[in-house]
Each structure stands twice: as C-alpha cells, then as structure tokens.
Motif scaffolding. Structure first.
Motif, PDB file in Angstrom:
ATOM      1  N   UNK A  54      56.467  33.186  26.619  1.00  0.00           N
ATOM      2  CA  UNK A  54      57.797  33.659  27.044  1.00  0.00           C
ATOM      3  C   UNK A  54      57.722  35.128  27.442  1.00  0.00           C
ATOM      4  N   UNK A  55      57.032  35.919  26.621  1.00  0.00           N
ATOM      5  CA  UNK A  55      56.909  37.344  26.917  1.00  0.00           C
ATOM      6  C   UNK A  55      56.066  37.569  28.175  1.00  0.00           C
ATOM      7  N   UNK A  56      55.059  36.711  28.408  1.00  0.00           N
ATOM      8  CA  UNK A  56      54.252  36.827  29.626  1.00  0.00           C
ATOM      9  C   UNK A  56      55.110  36.603  30.862  1.00  0.00           C
ATOM     10  N   UNK A  57      56.007  35.611  30.801  1.00  0.00           N
ATOM     11  CA  UNK A  57      56.920  35.351  31.913  1.00  0.00           C
ATOM     12  C   UNK A  57      57.831  36.557  32.124  1.00  0.00           C
ATOM     13  N   UNK A  58      58.377  37.090  31.046  1.00  0.00           N
ATOM     14  CA  UNK A  58      59.285  38.238  31.147  1.00  0.00           C
ATOM     15  C   UNK A  58      58.561  39.462  31.701  1.00  0.00           C
ATOM     16  N   UNK A  59      57.315  39.647  31.296  1.00  0.00           N
ATOM     17  CA  UNK A  59      56.515  40.772  31.801  1.00  0.00           C
ATOM     18  C   UNK A  59      56.250  40.621  33.292  1.00  0.00           C
ATOM     19  N   UNK A  60      55.889  39.411  33.700  1.00  0.00           N
ATOM     20  CA  UNK A  60      55.642  39.160  35.129  1.00  0.00           C
ATOM     21  C   UNK A  60      56.898  39.412  35.949  1.00  0.00           C
ATOM     22  N   UNK A  61      58.049  38.985  35.436  1.00  0.00           N
ATOM     23  CA  UNK A  61      59.300  39.153  36.170  1.00  0.00           C
ATOM     24  C   UNK A  61      59.690  40.621  36.288  1.00  0.00           C
ATOM     25  N   UNK A  62      59.268  41.423  35.334  1.00  0.00           N
ATOM     26  CA  UNK A  62      59.621  42.846  35.369  1.00  0.00           C
ATOM     27  C   UNK A  62      58.687  43.643  36.271  1.00  0.00           C
ATOM     28  N   UNK A  63      57.611  43.004  36.738  1.00  0.00           N
ATOM     29  CA  UNK A  63      56.673  43.710  37.623  1.00  0.00           C
ATOM     30  C   UNK A  63      56.657  43.041  38.996  1.00  0.00           C
TER      31      UNK A  63
END
Length: 212
Positions: A41-50
C-alpha cells in the motif's frame, strides 16, 4: 522523443515494488489487482506521489507473506499506475498499465516500502519475414481449431487475433490474455524471441484443444 520512463537495456533504475500473488503483468497489458499488505500500500502511495511508476514482480509461492529476493521470479514489469480505488478494509484496488520488462537485481526495504533495483531488458528482435509469416499462419490455424472446440471463448477476441497481419502483436496479446496459469504466463514474460514464444503458445493451444 522517447518517453522518460522507457528504460534501455542494461540501464539500472530503482522503483517502489510490489510482489504479486498468482498474477503476471505484461508490457502493454492493463490490469486491476487488490493491494492489502502495508508495504505494498505504501509503495503505491509513494509511486503516486512521484512519477506513478512501480515495479511488479510475481512471487514463486503465493503463500509467502514477506517475500525476499529469493522468493521472486527474476523478471518483472515496470508499470504505470492509472487509477486507485480505496476499498473497505484498507485495501487498494489498483489499475496499472505494463510498460517495460526488467530483471530484478535487488529487493530491499527502504523507508517502510520494498524497493527494487532493476535492469532493463531489450525488446525482442523482430522476426524475419519468412519466420514472421510462418508464425502468423500457424497461430491463426491453431486459434481457429481451439475456437471451434470451445465456443465459450470470446468471439471478439478470436476475431481481433485473426485480423492481425503481424506475428508480434498476436503473440504478445496471446501471452497476456489467453486463459492460463500465472507460471505459464511468466515463462512468456522471460522469453528472448518470438520463435520461442510461438513454440510455447502452440503447445498450449494444442493441449487445450485436445482437452475438449
């Protein structure tokens, strides 16, 4: 101009990474899957923020909850996140589009997410005219035979595949869309040329046709 996300052979890049259970994503393929593990979940959120790019790699054993490098296939796909829907129970439903194949070099935790360093895999060489034509004719004949014994197989899919005039997109779509176990799909992802893909695709179609 080449898109910024496209990686060249032997280039190394790092991406937030998600290990997938029983699913293999191909370049050009648009797919949905659910994410519930906190790191994913955090990987998805990190990708979306970059830049919205993420590395997707399939687990060898879907039962492993905290996979390490040894628990993953060696080839995965760099993908772009297209849509996220928040589901009940802290689950994210993610839509992605596969972009490029890449070989995984390392798989490590950084800042609470899994990060993969990957090396780009060169695009398959285009088959010569004679081989390409032979693959196209062979695939179409096998698809016709399969469709005849399995009337439930989507007629629009068969029609689209039979309309192709080049072997490459036909084989690529077959590998990504034809119903098969994920480990067989993974074999297609790892293959080096279209002749190898055709040999494996033909075996699958013949076996499936004979099973009816």
């Amino acid at each position: 101009k080449e898109n910024d996300y496209m990686i060249k052979e032997k280039d190394k890049h790092k991406y937030p990474a998600i290990p997938l259970r029983n699913t293999t994503v191909f370049p050009g393929m648009v797919v949905h899957f659910d994410v519930s593990r906190k790191k994913s979940v955090k990987a998805v959120e990190t990708a979306m923020s970059t830049d919205q790019y993420i590395y997707l790699v399939t687990q060898l054993d879907s039962q492993v909850n905290e996979p390490e490098l040894r628990d993953l296939y060696s080839v995965g796909t760099i993908a772009q996140i297209k849509q996220i829907i928040k589901m009940p129970g802290r689950i994210l439903r993610v839509q992605v589009e596969g972009i490029d194949r890449a070989e995984i070099n390392s798989f490590e935790q950084e800042a609470g997410i899994m990060v993969a360093e990957v090396t780009g895999i060169a695009a398959m060489p285009k088959p010569d005219i004679v081989l390409g034509r032979a693959i196209l004719v062979g695939m179409k004949e096998l698809l016709k035979q399969y469709a005849q014994v399995n009337p439930k197989f989507a007629k629009d899919t068969v029609k689209r595949w039979l309309d192709y005039r080049d072997a490459e997109p036909l084989l690529s779509e077959f590998a990504a869309e034809f119903p098969m176990e994920y480990d067989k799909r993974q074999k297609f992802l790892e293959m080096a040329d279209y002749e190898e893909m055709y040999t494996f695709a033909a075996t699958i179609l013949i076996n499936e046709t004979n099973a009816y």
